[in-house]
Design a protein around this motif. Sequence first.
Motif, mmCIF file in Angstrom:
data_model
loop_
_atom_site.group_PDB
_atom_site.id
_atom_site.type_symbol
_atom_site.label_atom_id
_atom_site.label_comp_id
_atom_site.label_asym_id
_atom_site.label_seq_id
_atom_site.Cartn_x
_atom_site.Cartn_y
_atom_site.Cartn_z
ATOM 1 N N LEU A 308 5.872 -6.938 -17.059
ATOM 2 C CA LEU A 308 6.638 -8.084 -17.831
ATOM 3 C C LEU A 308 7.980 -7.395 -18.249
ATOM 4 O O LEU A 308 7.506 -6.573 -19.205
ATOM 5 C CB LEU A 308 5.766 -8.921 -18.774
ATOM 6 C CG LEU A 308 4.780 -9.658 -18.015
ATOM 7 C CD1 LEU A 308 3.980 -10.290 -19.341
ATOM 8 C CD2 LEU A 308 5.571 -10.803 -17.501
ATOM 9 N N PHE A 309 8.709 -7.811 -18.205
ATOM 10 C CA PHE A 309 10.362 -7.152 -18.898
ATOM 11 C C PHE A 309 11.431 -8.169 -19.109
ATOM 12 O O PHE A 309 11.347 -9.156 -18.601
ATOM 13 C CB PHE A 309 10.404 -6.081 -17.961
ATOM 14 C CG PHE A 309 10.760 -6.258 -16.603
ATOM 15 C CD1 PHE A 309 9.616 -6.081 -15.595
ATOM 16 C CD2 PHE A 309 11.954 -6.881 -16.037
ATOM 17 C CE1 PHE A 309 9.771 -6.385 -14.403
ATOM 18 C CE2 PHE A 309 11.969 -7.012 -14.791
ATOM 19 C CZ PHE A 309 10.856 -6.905 -13.853
ATOM 20 N N GLY A 310 12.103 -7.723 -19.913
ATOM 21 C CA GLY A 310 13.446 -8.635 -20.306
ATOM 22 C C GLY A 310 13.454 -9.091 -21.526
ATOM 23 O O GLY A 310 12.322 -9.045 -22.371
ATOM 24 N N GLY A 311 14.455 -9.713 -22.014
ATOM 25 C CA GLY A 311 14.616 -10.011 -23.438
ATOM 26 C C GLY A 311 14.733 -8.934 -24.368
ATOM 27 O O GLY A 311 14.957 -7.657 -24.392
ATOM 28 N N TYR A 312 14.336 -9.320 -25.713
ATOM 29 C CA TYR A 312 14.420 -7.989 -26.723
ATOM 30 C C TYR A 312 13.252 -7.186 -26.680
ATOM 31 O O TYR A 312 12.158 -8.024 -26.848
ATOM 32 C CB TYR A 312 14.777 -8.584 -28.096
ATOM 33 C CG TYR A 312 14.821 -7.498 -29.035
ATOM 34 C CD1 TYR A 312 15.924 -6.983 -28.993
ATOM 35 C CD2 TYR A 312 13.916 -7.233 -29.976
ATOM 36 C CE1 TYR A 312 16.114 -5.719 -29.898
ATOM 37 C CE2 TYR A 312 13.990 -6.473 -30.811
ATOM 38 C CZ TYR A 312 15.016 -5.349 -30.801
ATOM 39 O OH TYR A 312 15.144 -4.219 -31.608
ATOM 40 N N MET A 313 13.299 -6.079 -26.257
ATOM 41 C CA MET A 313 12.105 -5.188 -26.179
ATOM 42 C C MET A 313 12.117 -3.878 -27.421
ATOM 43 O O MET A 313 11.387 -2.915 -27.199
ATOM 44 C CB MET A 313 11.953 -4.790 -24.847
ATOM 45 C CG MET A 313 11.790 -6.019 -24.030
ATOM 46 S SD MET A 313 11.447 -5.792 -22.237
ATOM 47 C CE MET A 313 10.000 -4.588 -22.093
#
Length: 459
Positions: A308-313
Amino acid sequence: MASVIKQVEQYIAAHHEEYVERLKAFLRIPSISTAPDAAADTRRAGAWVCELLQGCGVAAELVDTPKHPCVIGDSGPVNGGGPTVLLYGHYDVQPVGALPLWKTPPFEPEVRDGRIYARGAADDKGQVLTHLLALEAWKKVAGRLPVRVKLLIEGEEEIGSVNLEPLVRAQRDRLACDYVALSDTAKLDDDTPAITYGTRGLVYKEIRVYGPSADLHSGSFGGSVANPGNALARILAALKDDRQRVTIPGFYDDVAELGATERKQMDRLPFDEPAYLRSLGSAALVGEAGFSTLQRRWCRPTLDVNGLFGGYMGAGAATLIPAWVGAKVSMRIVPKQNPRKISEAFDAAVRKLAGADVRIEIDTHSLAAPYLCPIDSPGAQAAARAITAGTGRAPAFIREGGTLPILPMFKDILGADSLMIGFALPNCNAHSPNEFFVLEDFYAGIRTSAHFLQTLAEL
Ligand SMILES: [Zn+2]
């Protein structure tokens, strides 16, 4: 006939020490197919296989592919016909990883406590050699083989067999056979040899969910626009119900259910569920309702989020509504399910779940078919008799939850079923430091392969 196989067995027993030395010579060749400078060493390992075959009167040559060559061999027709078996294996090996983790250098094979340690010992040089030495023993003792044996030993397995399918297609007539046999799998446990007769297929997807054209302030804009992160979470959560069934319409339509015999056989296998759970470190075993853990791992389709990935990490907090997020999702599929059909059903289900307030892109990373060899086929039964004769133990019939695309490829192009006869231990450190092969299993593999030619001839 019976006395010839006895003589072959005696010949094998008298050559154990020499066989270990030859295995060492094979293992000293650093045939790491993925290494940028591997071409010469990888080819040398293929040439080593060719020479062994030619040395005992089996025609063999290196056939070039765009990368590493493939050994193709043929012992020639035998009197009285009988089935033809194609022995498949690979002479390339995985990279060695962190050298300090190896007790002895990966390409300086060493025997310790009855095991030979080296990269490729189990995967797959040691196992390939069991078959080559069995052929040689038959030739030395009887001057002939009881059945026609063809060989296909590739140098690109560890890089995904990238050129194998076109090669098999181009050499289809030359490779024509009744059965494919390979030893690149493991025993069930230390004491139980196994025939692996089924694998799951794979459908690997990537979903991207797009919302606003740029990241937005979640305070100023939150509550007024669709958030791709929330949308993705909703989509993924809806793909399975609370009984761990995949909700994609039609997903289970073609699934081949387990027959009563197979189910009974599987239930009898020694499997320590608490120990399995402990080894994984998870809080609990979870899976499709109504099926055992082994059935879930081998015979039932699944859907898993792989990433899962994306947005603020980054560290701390950043208050934003991401412009986009993504997920990698894989489905393991089982016999009779069609990867293309499942892939299309997945796309349709995800688009429907997403609704109209976000934009969706879906990529397909791999499509591979499942494989199942009928366990009551004459070839599988011949393999089982050979294992019993070669090891003193009847084999367990097991399946594999992973995917081996070459098996449906062989079935498709050559029309032949594949028998996977494994002699490595499940914990043999294949692809890891300190890979090993138990010498007693090496000898048992040679005996089994010798018997297999005999049991095939008796069909
Ligand atoms: Zn392998």
